[in-house]
Design a protein around this motif. Structure first.
Motif, PDB file in Angstrom:
ATOM      1  N   ILE A   1      22.733  -0.255  55.885  1.00 27.38           N
ATOM      2  CA  ILE A   1      22.914  -1.246  56.948  1.00 27.38           C
ATOM      3  C   ILE A   1      23.039  -0.558  58.296  1.00 27.38           C
ATOM      4  N   ALA A   2      23.763   0.552  58.336  1.00 32.57           N
ATOM      5  CA  ALA A   2      23.922   1.300  59.590  1.00 32.57           C
ATOM      6  C   ALA A   2      22.572   1.790  60.104  1.00 32.57           C
ATOM      7  N   HIS A   3      21.749   2.321  59.206  1.00 34.13           N
ATOM      8  CA  HIS A   3      20.420   2.786  59.615  1.00 34.13           C
ATOM      9  C   HIS A   3      19.551   1.616  60.068  1.00 34.13           C
ATOM     10  N   ARG A   4      19.673   0.480  59.396  1.00 32.13           N
ATOM     11  CA  ARG A   4      18.911  -0.698  59.787  1.00 32.13           C
ATOM     12  C   ARG A   4      19.318  -1.156  61.180  1.00 32.13           C
ATOM     13  N   ALA A   5      20.632  -1.148  61.442  1.00 31.11           N
ATOM     14  CA  ALA A   5      21.105  -1.545  62.765  1.00 31.11           C
ATOM     15  C   ALA A   5      20.547  -0.623  63.842  1.00 31.11           C
ATOM     16  N   ALA A   6      20.474   0.660  63.530  1.00 33.12           N
ATOM     17  CA  ALA A   6      19.908   1.618  64.485  1.00 33.12           C
ATOM     18  C   ALA A   6      18.441   1.310  64.743  1.00 33.12           C
ATOM     19  N   ARG A   7      17.700   1.008  63.688  1.00 33.42           N
ATOM     20  CA  ARG A   7      16.277   0.702  63.866  1.00 33.42           C
ATOM     21  C   ARG A   7      16.067  -0.594  64.642  1.00 33.42           C
ATOM     22  N   LEU A   8      17.076  -1.470  64.620  1.00 34.40           N
ATOM     23  CA  LEU A   8      16.982  -2.723  65.371  1.00 34.40           C
ATOM     24  C   LEU A   8      17.493  -2.579  66.797  1.00 34.40           C
ATOM     25  N   GLY A   9      17.775  -1.330  67.193  1.00 30.60           N
ATOM     26  CA  GLY A   9      18.065  -1.065  68.587  1.00 30.60           C
ATOM     27  C   GLY A   9      19.525  -1.022  68.982  1.00 30.60           C
ATOM     28  N   ALA A  10      20.446  -0.951  68.017  1.00 33.84           N
ATOM     29  CA  ALA A  10      21.871  -0.923  68.355  1.00 33.84           C
ATOM     30  C   ALA A  10      22.187   0.227  69.307  1.00 33.84           C
ATOM     31  N   ALA A  11      23.071  -0.041  70.271  1.00 37.66           N
ATOM     32  CA  ALA A  11      23.450   0.990  71.240  1.00 37.66           C
ATOM     33  C   ALA A  11      24.523   1.909  70.683  1.00 37.66           C
ATOM     34  N   GLY A  12      25.319   1.414  69.765  1.00 38.34           N
ATOM     35  CA  GLY A  12      26.382   2.216  69.183  1.00 38.34           C
ATOM     36  C   GLY A  12      26.744   1.725  67.797  1.00 38.34           C
ATOM     37  N   ILE A  13      27.067   2.651  66.914  1.00 30.57           N
ATOM     38  CA  ILE A  13      27.431   2.296  65.540  1.00 30.57           C
ATOM     39  C   ILE A  13      28.655   3.100  65.131  1.00 30.57           C
ATOM     40  N   VAL A  14      29.615   2.420  64.523  1.00 34.99           N
ATOM     41  CA  VAL A  14      30.802   3.082  64.002  1.00 34.99           C
ATOM     42  C   VAL A  14      30.668   3.218  62.493  1.00 34.99           C
ATOM     43  N   ILE A  15      30.685   4.458  62.033  1.00 36.75           N
ATOM     44  CA  ILE A  15      30.637   4.771  60.608  1.00 36.75           C
ATOM     45  C   ILE A  15      32.065   5.039  60.144  1.00 36.75           C
ATOM     46  N   CYS A  16      32.465   4.466  59.025  1.00 40.93           N
ATOM     47  CA  CYS A  16      33.828   4.696  58.562  1.00 40.93           C
ATOM     48  C   CYS A  16      33.884   4.733  57.039  1.00 40.93           C
ATOM     49  N   GLY A  17      34.864   5.462  56.546  1.00 42.57           N
ATOM     50  CA  GLY A  17      35.049   5.619  55.116  1.00 42.57           C
ATOM     51  C   GLY A  17      35.906   6.837  54.840  1.00 42.57           C
ATOM     52  N   ARG A  18      36.084   7.140  53.554  1.00 43.66           N
ATOM     53  CA  ARG A  18      36.963   8.250  53.175  1.00 43.66           C
ATOM     54  C   ARG A  18      36.242   9.581  53.064  1.00 43.66           C
ATOM     55  N   ASN A  19      34.925   9.548  52.891  1.00 43.72           N
ATOM     56  CA  ASN A  19      34.174  10.787  52.689  1.00 43.72           C
ATOM     57  C   ASN A  19      33.736  11.351  54.041  1.00 43.72           C
ATOM     58  N   GLU A  20      34.504  12.316  54.548  1.00 45.65           N
ATOM     59  CA  GLU A  20      34.245  12.854  55.884  1.00 45.65           C
ATOM     60  C   GLU A  20      32.889  13.543  55.986  1.00 45.65           C
ATOM     61  N   ALA A  21      32.541  14.326  54.954  1.00 45.08           N
ATOM     62  CA  ALA A  21      31.257  15.040  54.984  1.00 45.08           C
ATOM     63  C   ALA A  21      30.096  14.058  55.056  1.00 45.08           C
ATOM     64  N   ASN A  22      30.133  13.041  54.215  1.00 49.92           N
ATOM     65  CA  ASN A  22      29.078  12.025  54.239  1.00 49.92           C
ATOM     66  C   ASN A  22      29.055  11.292  55.571  1.00 49.92           C
ATOM     67  N   GLY A  23      30.244  10.939  56.068  1.00 50.74           N
ATOM     68  CA  GLY A  23      30.320  10.189  57.313  1.00 50.74           C
ATOM     69  C   GLY A  23      29.720  10.943  58.473  1.00 50.74           C
ATOM     70  N   LYS A  24      30.052  12.214  58.591  1.00 47.54           N
ATOM     71  CA  LYS A  24      29.516  13.026  59.688  1.00 47.54           C
ATOM     72  C   LYS A  24      28.015  13.229  59.536  1.00 47.54           C
ATOM     73  N   ASN A  25      27.547  13.304  58.296  1.00 44.36           N
ATOM     74  CA  ASN A  25      26.111  13.450  58.065  1.00 44.36           C
ATOM     75  C   ASN A  25      25.353  12.194  58.509  1.00 44.36           C
ATOM     76  N   VAL A  26      25.904  11.025  58.206  1.00 44.28           N
ATOM     77  CA  VAL A  26      25.269   9.776  58.634  1.00 44.28           C
ATOM     78  C   VAL A  26      25.239   9.700  60.159  1.00 44.28           C
ATOM     79  N   VAL A  27      26.333  10.095  60.800  1.00 44.11           N
ATOM     80  CA  VAL A  27      26.380  10.107  62.263  1.00 44.11           C
ATOM     81  C   VAL A  27      25.286  11.005  62.835  1.00 44.11           C
ATOM     82  N   CYS A  28      25.120  12.188  62.254  1.00 45.18           N
ATOM     83  CA  CYS A  28      24.071  13.109  62.722  1.00 45.18           C
ATOM     84  C   CYS A  28      22.693  12.492  62.588  1.00 45.18           C
ATOM     85  N   GLU A  29      22.444  11.833  61.463  1.00 46.27           N
ATOM     86  CA  GLU A  29      21.142  11.196  61.248  1.00 46.27           C
ATOM     87  C   GLU A  29      20.885  10.104  62.278  1.00 46.27           C
ATOM     88  N   LEU A  30      21.907   9.305  62.560  1.00 50.74           N
ATOM     89  CA  LEU A  30      21.752   8.223  63.534  1.00 50.74           C
ATOM     90  C   LEU A  30      21.520   8.768  64.934  1.00 50.74           C
TER      91      LEU A  30
END
Length: 214
Positions: free
Chosen positions: A28-57
């Protein structure tokens, strides 16, 4: 089926997506980015995964932040929205995608498991919606809330008794909030999806005895 298209439907919008360190929330986060979102907040318990998703976005051109959060904790839920407002100055959308589907029948479900499922699947969305709406009203934003629910909210299989109960509660909560917020122009909707293969679901299936390649 995934349709790879880009437009500006979410241009200038800031979106929080819970459970976005993996699985459906990450998608959903990646979809929001493709739809032009200006900012996305990623959250959860897995810090490594979370930071990786942020880098991709961010590599794709969308500003994003990771907020570590355990949705069983009230303060963590409130912190997600506070960090969003502090970083972006606004928020336009909240997607409550995080969910726990641990198995348990009427006989085998402990009170601890019952409480955990309701804390994550029902109480956390309530707290997040409460905080999000406060920001939207303060900034005079006609935003949108989407809660990911399940067809199991209509009953579900015996081994998902507590999970289905928590999602049924979320369904009623969503309808109540939608009516409450209607005069403010803030929308609240729920999606009753079917079974979805995600990393989290894969782990649960393995824990119940399914082979690794199920």
């Amino acid at each position: 089926m995934d349709f790879e298209f880009t437009n500006d439907r979410l241009e200038h919008k800031v979106i929080i997506v819970t459970g976005s360190t993996q699985g459906l929330g990450e998608y959903i986060a990646h979809r929001a980015a493709r739809l032009g979102a200006a900012g996305i907040v990623i959250c959860g318990r897995n810090e490594a995964n979370g930071k990786n998703v942020v880098c991709e976005l961010e590599e794709a051109g969308t500003k994003a932040i990771y907020v570590p959060a355990d949705l069983e904790k009230e303060e963590d839920c409130r912190t997600i929205v506070k960090r969003c407002a502090e970083t972006f100055g606004r928020m336009d959308g909240l997607v409550n995608s995080a969910g726990l589907s641990s198995r348990g029948t009427l006989d085998s479900t402990s009170v601890e498991l019952w409480n955990q499922l309701f804390n994550i699947n029902t109480r956390a969305p309530f707290i997040l919606m409460q905080e999000a709406v406060r920001v939207m009203k303060r900034e005079k934003i006609k935003g949108s809330i989407v809660n990911i629910m399940t067809m199991g909210a209509y009953g579900g299989p015996p081994q998902l008794m507590a999970y289905c109960s928590s999602k049924a509660a979320l369904s009623v909560l969503t309808k109540n909030v939608a009516q409450t917020l209607q005069p403010s122009g803030i929308r609240a909707n729920g999606l009753n999806i079917g079974w979805t293969e995600t990393p989290g679901e894969h782990a649960v299936q393995k824990a119940t005895g399914q082979p690794d390649n199920w």
